[in-house]
Write a protein that holds these residues in place. Structure first.
Motif, mmCIF file in Angstrom:
data_model
loop_
_atom_site.group_PDB
_atom_site.id
_atom_site.type_symbol
_atom_site.label_atom_id
_atom_site.label_comp_id
_atom_site.label_asym_id
_atom_site.label_seq_id
_atom_site.Cartn_x
_atom_site.Cartn_y
_atom_site.Cartn_z
ATOM 1 N N GLY A 61 3.830 3.666 9.188
ATOM 2 C CA GLY A 61 2.782 2.653 9.215
ATOM 3 C C GLY A 61 1.625 3.034 10.119
ATOM 4 O O GLY A 61 1.796 3.711 11.129
ATOM 5 N N CYS A 62 0.448 2.570 9.747
ATOM 6 C CA CYS A 62 -0.747 2.749 10.572
ATOM 7 C C CYS A 62 -0.657 1.788 11.754
ATOM 8 O O CYS A 62 -0.378 0.602 11.559
ATOM 9 C CB CYS A 62 -2.005 2.455 9.743
ATOM 10 N N PRO A 63 -0.910 2.270 12.973
ATOM 11 C CA PRO A 63 -0.863 1.358 14.125
ATOM 12 C C PRO A 63 -2.068 0.413 14.199
ATOM 13 O O PRO A 63 -2.055 -0.538 14.973
ATOM 14 C CB PRO A 63 -0.847 2.317 15.328
ATOM 15 N N THR A 81 0.760 1.507 4.885
ATOM 16 C CA THR A 81 1.923 2.357 5.140
ATOM 17 C C THR A 81 1.870 3.575 4.225
ATOM 18 O O THR A 81 1.218 3.553 3.176
ATOM 19 C CB THR A 81 3.234 1.588 4.904
ATOM 20 N N PHE A 82 2.579 4.631 4.627
ATOM 21 C CA PHE A 82 2.501 5.910 3.931
ATOM 22 C C PHE A 82 3.883 6.546 3.834
ATOM 23 O O PHE A 82 4.721 6.380 4.720
ATOM 24 C CB PHE A 82 1.547 6.856 4.677
ATOM 25 N N ARG A 117 -0.583 9.447 6.761
ATOM 26 C CA ARG A 117 -0.819 8.413 7.769
ATOM 27 C C ARG A 117 -1.774 8.920 8.854
ATOM 28 O O ARG A 117 -2.735 8.251 9.225
ATOM 29 C CB ARG A 117 0.506 7.982 8.389
ATOM 30 N N ASP A 118 -1.529 10.136 9.338
ATOM 31 C CA ASP A 118 -2.373 10.698 10.399
ATOM 32 C C ASP A 118 -3.815 10.884 9.931
ATOM 33 O O ASP A 118 -4.755 10.612 10.679
ATOM 34 C CB ASP A 118 -1.799 12.022 10.897
ATOM 35 N N GLY A 161 -9.731 7.597 10.313
ATOM 36 C CA GLY A 161 -10.788 6.713 9.834
ATOM 37 C C GLY A 161 -11.036 5.520 10.743
ATOM 38 O O GLY A 161 -12.093 4.902 10.699
ATOM 39 N N HIS A 162 -10.063 5.192 11.587
ATOM 40 C CA HIS A 162 -10.215 4.082 12.528
ATOM 41 C C HIS A 162 -10.903 4.504 13.823
ATOM 42 O O HIS A 162 -11.261 3.643 14.623
ATOM 43 C CB HIS A 162 -8.836 3.497 12.882
#
Length: 75
Positions: free
Chosen positions: A30-32, A37-38, A44-45, A50-51
């Motif tokens: 999951g993205c923090p 989710t991936f 995911r990384d 992008g954030h």
């Protein structure tokens, strides 16, 4: 790929196995920062970048800024 409706082919077994994970319904990574989710940590990384507040990559036409070079290419 051996999935129905997927025509991807790979010359290396590792690449086939890695691609197969993209078809998995289980996505434990999951993205923090958001609910996405991936299936693969790599995906995911890449998404997490992008954030980031820093946007190091720039479009030479409109001067738009992006966190990843592949986003500039798609743009």
């Amino acid at each position: 790929c051996q999935m129905p409706n997927c025509r991807r082919t790979f010359s290396r077994p590792f690449n086939l196995k890695s691609h197969g994970l993209s078809h998995e319904t289980r996505r434990p990574h999951g993205c923090p920062q958001c609910p996405k989710t991936f299936a693969r940590i790599h995906d995911r990384d890449r998404h997490v970048k992008g954030h980031l507040p820093e946007k190091a990559h720039c479009c030479i036409v409109c001067l738009g800024r992006f966190a990843r070079q592949d986003a500039v290419t798609r743009h």
